[in-house]
Every structure is written in structure tokens, then in C-alpha cells.
Design a protein around this motif. Structure first.
Motif, PDB file in Angstrom:
ATOM      1  N   SER A 138       0.632  -1.314  -0.047  1.00 13.66           N
ATOM      2  CA  SER A 138      -0.049  -0.119   0.039  1.00 13.66           C
ATOM      3  C   SER A 138       0.631   1.267   0.173  1.00 13.66           C
ATOM      4  O   SER A 138       1.779   1.331   0.887  1.00 13.66           O
ATOM      5  N   LYS A 139       0.656   2.158  -0.684  1.00 18.86           N
ATOM      6  CA  LYS A 139       1.197   3.396  -0.879  1.00 18.86           C
ATOM      7  C   LYS A 139       0.407   4.399  -0.147  1.00 18.86           C
ATOM      8  O   LYS A 139       0.928   5.331   0.747  1.00 18.86           O
ATOM      9  N   PRO A 142      -0.186   4.383   4.426  1.00 15.61           N
ATOM     10  CA  PRO A 142       1.016   3.823   4.324  1.00 15.61           C
ATOM     11  C   PRO A 142       0.724   2.580   5.166  1.00 15.61           C
ATOM     12  O   PRO A 142      -0.070   2.494   5.970  1.00 15.61           O
TER      13      PRO A 142
END
Length: 185
Positions: A138-139, A142
């Protein structure tokens, strides 16, 4: 009517939704589990067994209970700040990644809009806690440990709503990441 003021973009919430379904809720045994009825007393002819000595808690279990307690305290305090319109204090309690994605004025206006739509709250109680692990892929949000704390709230106009506060575990403790409301079923 669902009202959401989430600081996490919708695409990230959809990705995290799969994780939400797969995560186990945080252990709240003593706080939310229904109490078991005591066993009936032993017949008079048979002596009742002596209770077993209390076993010390495993360190991991004690740590988890301490984390849950810290989360609940942080959540209750954040909800009081929102109720009291202490937006500087709420802003100061944000997770760093959230503060970096919104301007303070935009944040305050959005939060006030959602909370203001409820009006006066006559009473509320915690309705549940759910832990959420966001994986390394996941970007946004965070990766890390997140938690949602829900409250069942009785409004002055007779409506019942669920207020959900979301938090991320940071090095210095649980930090606020979002607030939303929805009608209670």
C-alpha cells in the motif's frame, strides 16, 4: 445517510477494505464480550473444587491489552476534542502522513461539517473496535497497524448514529486519521 470525512483517498480505502475483512478485531475480551453466567453451585454432598491459582499474563497478551487501552483512551479524548470544537488539538493529534495531505483549513472545515451535521449528542457508548493491518504494498494509506473505534450515539433529535474514529499506530502512540458517521440500523 452516511457522512464521511476520511483523510485517506477513496482508492486507498477500497484497497484497505479487503484487508479490513481479513483482519481479526483487537482483543477486547473484558470490555466488550458478554459476561458468562456463573456455573451453578456444586451439590451439597460434593465439595466445590478450589479455584486454580491465577496464571500470570503472557507478555504479548499484556502488551496487546495495554495497546487496546491506549487506543480507547486516545479515541475517547479525540471525540471529546471534536465535540468541544478544539480543532487545534485534533490537528496536533493527526498522523503525520495525514497532516501532509491536507491544509489545516480544509481539514477543520471538513471535520466541522461532518460533526456539526449531528447536532447535540445526548449520549454515546462504544460499539466496537476493529484492528486493521495495511500491508507493505500500500502506498496510501502507508503500511502499518490501524484501528477503528465505533460509538453508538443518541442525538437530541431522536436519531441514532454510529460515529467511527480511525487511528494509526505510530512510534509515539495512536494518531488520528479519520472520522465518519452513518445512521444506526
Amino acid at each position: 445517510m452516511n457522512t464521511r470525512f476520511s483523510l485517506i483517498p477513496p482508492s486507498a480505502r477500497r484497497r484497505a477494505g479487503m484487508t479490513l475483512a481479513a483482519c481479526a478485531a483487537l482483543a477486547l475480551g473484558a470490555c466488550s464480550a458478554p459476561q458468562k453466567q456463573p456455573a451453578p453451585p456444586a451439590p451439597p454432598a460434593v465439595a466445590a473444587p478450589k479455584p486454580a491459582p491465577a496464571q500470570p499474563q503472557a507478555p504479548a497478551q499484556a502488551q496487546q491489552q495495554a495497546a487496546v487501552q491506549a487506543l480507547l483512551e486516545r479515541s475517547d479524548a479525540t471525540l471529546r476534542m471534536i465535540d468541544e470544537d478544539r480543532m487545534d488539538a485534533v490537528w496536533a493529534s493527526l498522523a503525520p502522513f495525514v497532516a501532509g495531505t491536507r491544509e489545516r483549513g480544509q481539514f477543520v472545515a471538513g471535520l466541522r461539517s461532518v460533526r456539526g451535521g449531528l447536532g447535540t449528542v445526548n449520549g454515546r457508548s462504544r460499539a466496537g473496535v476493529q484492528g486493521v493491518r495495511v500491508g507493505p504494498e500500500s502506498k496510501m494509506p502507508p503500511p502499518g497497524q490501524y484501528a477503528n473505534v465505533e460509538y453508538l450515539s443518541q442525538l437530541a433529535n431522536g436519531r441514532r448514529v454510529i460515529e467511527k474514529l480511525s487511528f494509526r499506530q505510530e512510534q509515539d502512540g495512536w494518531r488520528f486519521v479519520g472520522y465518519e458517521t452513518r445512521n444506526a440500523q
